[in-house]
Design a protein around this motif. Structure first.
Motif, PDB file in Angstrom:
ATOM      1  N   UNK A  38       0.880  -1.170   0.000  1.00  0.00           N
ATOM      2  CA  UNK A  38       0.000   0.000   0.000  1.00  0.00           C
ATOM      3  C   UNK A  38       0.915   1.216   0.000  1.00  0.00           C
ATOM      4  N   UNK A  39       0.980   1.898  -1.137  1.00  0.00           N
ATOM      5  CA  UNK A  39       1.968   2.954  -1.350  1.00  0.00           C
ATOM      6  C   UNK A  39       1.260   4.284  -1.574  1.00  0.00           C
ATOM      7  N   UNK A  40       1.463   5.220  -0.665  1.00  0.00           N
ATOM      8  CA  UNK A  40       0.838   6.542  -0.756  1.00  0.00           C
ATOM      9  C   UNK A  40      -0.675   6.435  -1.009  1.00  0.00           C
ATOM     10  N   UNK A  41      -1.316   5.494  -0.310  1.00  0.00           N
ATOM     11  CA  UNK A  41      -2.746   5.298  -0.445  1.00  0.00           C
ATOM     12  C   UNK A  41      -3.165   4.443  -1.623  1.00  0.00           C
ATOM     13  N   UNK A 299       1.382   5.812 -19.309  1.00  0.00           N
ATOM     14  CA  UNK A 299       1.717   6.848 -18.315  1.00  0.00           C
ATOM     15  C   UNK A 299       1.507   6.339 -16.880  1.00  0.00           C
ATOM     16  N   UNK A 300       2.305   5.346 -16.506  1.00  0.00           N
ATOM     17  CA  UNK A 300       2.125   4.691 -15.208  1.00  0.00           C
ATOM     18  C   UNK A 300       2.228   5.688 -14.067  1.00  0.00           C
ATOM     19  N   UNK A 301       3.186   6.594 -14.153  1.00  0.00           N
ATOM     20  CA  UNK A 301       3.365   7.578 -13.083  1.00  0.00           C
ATOM     21  C   UNK A 301       2.122   8.441 -12.915  1.00  0.00           C
ATOM     22  N   UNK A 302       1.579   8.965 -14.006  1.00  0.00           N
ATOM     23  CA  UNK A 302       0.391   9.824 -13.906  1.00  0.00           C
ATOM     24  C   UNK A 302      -0.827   9.040 -13.421  1.00  0.00           C
ATOM     25  N   UNK A 303      -0.941   7.787 -13.859  1.00  0.00           N
ATOM     26  CA  UNK A 303      -2.063   6.953 -13.414  1.00  0.00           C
ATOM     27  C   UNK A 303      -2.019   6.766 -11.900  1.00  0.00           C
ATOM     28  N   UNK A 304      -0.870   6.353 -11.392  1.00  0.00           N
ATOM     29  CA  UNK A 304      -0.746   6.095  -9.959  1.00  0.00           C
ATOM     30  C   UNK A 304      -0.870   7.381  -9.145  1.00  0.00           C
ATOM     31  N   UNK A 305      -0.293   8.455  -9.631  1.00  0.00           N
ATOM     32  CA  UNK A 305      -0.397   9.719  -8.906  1.00  0.00           C
ATOM     33  C   UNK A 305      -1.829  10.239  -8.891  1.00  0.00           C
ATOM     34  N   UNK A 306      -2.586   9.978  -9.961  1.00  0.00           N
ATOM     35  CA  UNK A 306      -3.999  10.375  -9.999  1.00  0.00           C
ATOM     36  C   UNK A 306      -4.800   9.594  -8.967  1.00  0.00           C
ATOM     37  N   UNK A 307      -4.538   8.302  -8.853  1.00  0.00           N
ATOM     38  CA  UNK A 307      -5.218   7.479  -7.843  1.00  0.00           C
ATOM     39  C   UNK A 307      -4.896   7.985  -6.447  1.00  0.00           C
ATOM     40  N   UNK A 308      -3.608   8.268  -6.211  1.00  0.00           N
ATOM     41  CA  UNK A 308      -3.183   8.733  -4.891  1.00  0.00           C
ATOM     42  C   UNK A 308      -3.771  10.098  -4.553  1.00  0.00           C
ATOM     43  N   UNK A 309      -3.690  11.028  -5.485  1.00  0.00           N
ATOM     44  CA  UNK A 309      -4.151  12.402  -5.248  1.00  0.00           C
ATOM     45  C   UNK A 309      -5.650  12.446  -4.968  1.00  0.00           C
ATOM     46  N   UNK A 310      -6.418  11.645  -5.694  1.00  0.00           N
ATOM     47  CA  UNK A 310      -7.873  11.671  -5.571  1.00  0.00           C
ATOM     48  C   UNK A 310      -8.416  10.672  -4.547  1.00  0.00           C
ATOM     49  N   UNK A 311      -7.491   9.940  -3.921  1.00  0.00           N
ATOM     50  CA  UNK A 311      -7.878   8.962  -2.902  1.00  0.00           C
ATOM     51  C   UNK A 311      -8.847   7.911  -3.445  1.00  0.00           C
ATOM     52  N   UNK A 312      -8.633   7.511  -4.715  1.00  0.00           N
ATOM     53  CA  UNK A 312      -9.403   6.402  -5.262  1.00  0.00           C
ATOM     54  C   UNK A 312      -8.977   5.131  -4.534  1.00  0.00           C
ATOM     55  N   UNK A 313      -9.885   4.201  -4.400  1.00  0.00           N
ATOM     56  CA  UNK A 313      -9.600   3.028  -3.583  1.00  0.00           C
ATOM     57  C   UNK A 313      -9.448   1.733  -4.384  1.00  0.00           C
ATOM     58  N   UNK A 314      -9.523   1.794  -5.713  1.00  0.00           N
ATOM     59  CA  UNK A 314      -9.370   0.562  -6.482  1.00  0.00           C
ATOM     60  C   UNK A 314      -7.904   0.127  -6.536  1.00  0.00           C
ATOM     61  N   UNK A 315      -7.624  -1.183  -6.453  1.00  0.00           N
ATOM     62  CA  UNK A 315      -6.235  -1.647  -6.536  1.00  0.00           C
ATOM     63  C   UNK A 315      -5.650  -1.461  -7.931  1.00  0.00           C
TER      64      UNK A 315
END
Length: 346
Positions: A38-41, A299-315
């Motif tokens: 679980x990395x940065x949410x 764009x793996x970095x942008x995808x993961x950062x978007x999940x983290x920033x928006x607090x999405x909960x999907x794995x």
């Protein structure tokens, strides 16, 4: 039927006698160090298809691969699940050569068609004996499935959970399953603690409606996986016919298909994505190749950062599909993908 996400979250917590876990030594071997991906949410996991080249495909060996990869959550495929519970063994399972390997997980419960002469990616016809063996196996497997209690699957969940690994999804569904088989597949997902079970996206509206109804009934989402057919509108019918139908979109394939920016899909449908697959692929314009992470156009970095920033909960599910270097193995490569995720989320 109206079903809320909160209702789906109320899956039963399974407890089983310790004797069902087998040898105590096996449990202690997994108890030493629990991973945390679980990395940065962002819950980073993997699908066990990533370990398809490993010789031992048992649930116990698969758990060790997951732990050695530093993974704490997983999409578990039907092979390890059902072998642990004592399913009949396949009569044959010849592996295709590397060039003929499928682009994604095969339908659950179906032995792969052997690859043969004719060039890379070509497949030979099965012999009459192989056809007969395959048909008998399918009948035996169905009979076995319909005779099972959930005790062994609850034991499997406990073994994984005790080692620090959550099973968030299973991959066992097939669109042509009988109602009795669907009851079994959804019950197994629930027994394992998964909130969704996955299969390839269907274009048959009746299938989408039927599976969605089963998901609503069993309080387990149906996650539809995409390859190159994934687009911004690919899931419209699935979403429309049932609240239980969700996207298990593959963003690497999305890029290789030329479907646009995956982040647009992520932001638009974040509440309808149960989990998504990550791989690095070249864009359609650049040939679409599957490559080690950081060398492609996903764009793996942008995808993961978007999940983290928006607090999405999907794995975020690592699906390791690029060619493994001769000096490495799939476990090391999945671990490198996890480390990539840590770097871009730092």
């Amino acid at each position: 039927m109206s079903v809320t996400r909160r209702e789906f979250g109320k899956l039963a917590i399974a407890t089983v006698p310790g004797a069902l876990l087998g040898e105590g030594a096996l449990r202690s071997a997994f108890a030493a160090a629990k991973p945390n991906s679980l990395i940065k949410g962002v819950q980073v996991g993997t699908i066990t298809y990533s370990y398809r080249a490993m010789k031992d495909q048992s649930a116990e060996a698969t758990l060790k691969y997951i732990l050695d990869s530093g993974i704490s959550a997983v999409e578990l495929m039907g092979g390890p699940i059902e072998s642990f519970a004592g399913a009949p063994a396949m009569p044959f399972r010849p592996a295709p050569p590397p060039a003929a390997r499928p682009a994604g997980p095969a339908a659950a419960g179906a032995p792969p068609t052997p690859a043969g002469p004719g060039g890379p990616g070509m497949r030979r016809q099965l012999t009459p004996e192989e056809v007969a063996a395959r048909e008998k196996y399918a009948a035996d497997l169905k009979a076995w499935r319909l005779s099972q209690s959930m005790d062994k699957f609850k034991a499997l969940r406990k073994m994984y959970n005790d080692a620090g690994v959550t099973i968030y999804a299973t991959k066992m569904l097939a669109p042509n399953m009988s109602d009795e088989e669907l009851e079994y597949v959804f019950s197994v997902a629930e027994a394992l603690g998964a909130n969704h079970t996955t299969l390839e996206l269907s274009t048959d509206g009746a299938v989408l409606k039927r599976l969605g109804a089963w998901g609503e009934k069993k309080k387990v989402y149906v996650g539809y996986h995409t390859h190159l057919q994934g687009t911004l509108t690919a899931f419209d019918e699935a979403f429309a016919v049932s609240k239980a139908n969700m996207a298990n979109v593959d963003f690497g394939h999305y890029v290789a298909a030329g479907s646009g920016d995956p982040v647009v899909f992520l932001e638009k449908f974040h509440d309808r994505i149960c989990s998504f697959h990550l791989k690095d692929r070249k864009s359609k314009e650049n040939g679409g190749a599957n490559v080690p992470w950081g060398q492609g156009d996903t764009p793996i970095q942008r995808i993961l950062q978007t999940v983290s920033k928006n607090k999405y909960r999907m794995p975020a599910t690592i699906e390791m599909e690029y060619e493994v270097p001769a000096t490495s193995d799939p476990v090391a490569e999945v671990r490198s993908c996890v480390e990539f995720c840590r770097r871009v989320l730092a």
